[in-house]
Write a protein that holds these residues in place. Sequence first.
Motif: not given
Length: 131
Positions: A63-73
């Motif tokens: 959940i955390v990884g998907n959110y932060l990667n969506a903001k900036n890969r």
Amino acid sequence: ILNTCKAFPEDIEKCIEKTFDDLEQVKASDESLHKEQAKPFKYYCVFKSSNNGSLNREQIFKIVGNYLNAKNRLNKVDFLNGDYVIIINVICSICFISFVRNFEKYRKFNLIEMGAKFINTGLVKSNSSSK
């Protein structure tokens, strides 16, 4: 603690989005707002759970990884030199969410960490050895 929510994956995901969207560090890394000036950061996640068998580490990390990667890969996980630490504590059916800078630097002031250090160095003897 920045925010609390129910300890269900859907609620945690909504809470993380709502909470982290307001943080300056996350806003500064958002590629969709300003692609050239986006500032990616390194982070890692700490998950602690007690009296809850429905959530596991992998779910929370995803959940955390998907959110932060969506903001900036270019936001990367770095367990050794992370700029920020996301702490997720789950107690029974409540989830507590924190976003911490300089976690490793100030970890030494955590009472649990201090106690573990004394026991590991042999400065304090545990009760079981005195019997």
